[in-house]
Design an enzyme around this catalytic site. Structure first.
Site, PDB file in Angstrom:
ATOM      1  CB  THR A 235      -0.955   0.003   1.208  1.00 44.54           C
ATOM      2  OG1 THR A 235      -1.702  -1.213   1.205  1.00 44.54           O
ATOM      3  CG2 THR A 235      -1.913   1.172   1.149  1.00 44.54           C
ATOM      4  CB  CYS A 236       3.870   2.229   1.942  1.00 48.78           C
ATOM      5  SG  CYS A 236       3.188   2.060   3.597  1.00 48.78           S
ATOM      6  CB  ALA A 237       5.167   0.238  -2.794  1.00 45.14           C
TER       7      ALA A 237
END
Length: 165
Positions: free
Chosen positions: A59-61
């Site tokens: 999700t962060c990526a």
């Protein structure tokens, strides 16, 4: 404290994000070349702070990829992706992904960013990392939009953040 969830389980951050209309707190973050970045470095530009736990999660990526795509169309705007990842990991990720429209910054040295913006997790399995949040600033450094994502595994609302610009 503010409460969010991680896979449905409640976890707390240090507090609430800065209020809309407030002057954004200054910070000292580490760039990929190990130099220091402060909010003053971006004076006169609109700033999107894309804050997240670690670029090593899907999700962060994805949030970095999405903001990199959107940033190429934004005038006088810089997207700062902030985590506690080491600058070496941040640089490796952007290099491998071919991302050059965002700037990666690390809060690994002393956590001052997480404390000033109240996004440091105070408990739970992500304790001491940064809560997924968006803070948008105008050219004068005033907060014009915030979002602390309620469920940490979900992406932020890109559309609302970009509309605030």
């Amino acid at each position: 404290m503010a409460t969010v969830t991680l896979k449905g389980n409640k976890i707390n951050t240090l507090g609430n994000l800065p209020e809309v209309g407030a002057t954004a707190p200054d910070f000292k973050l580490t760039k990929n070349d190990l130099s220091t970045a402060t909010l003053e470095n971006y004076k006169g530009k609109k700033v999107v702070l894309n804050i997240f736990p670690s670029v090593d999660t899907g999700t962060c990526a994805q949030s970095v990829r999405q903001f990199n795509k959107e940033a190429s169309t934004l005038e006088n705007t810089v997207v700062l992706c902030v985590s506690k990842d080491l600058p070496f990991a941040q640089a490796r990720f952007c290099g491998a992904e071919g991302l050059d429209n965002v700037e990666m910054l690390s809060d690994f040295k002393d956590g001052n960013f997480g404390e000033k913006y109240n996004v440091t997790f105070a408990d739970g399995p992500l304790e001491a990392l940064l809560s997924r949040s968006i803070v948008v600033l105008n050219e004068e450094g005033k907060v014009i939009h915030t979002e602390q994502v309620a469920e940490t595994t979900e992406e932020p609302n890109y559309k609302l953040a970009l509309e605030a610009l």
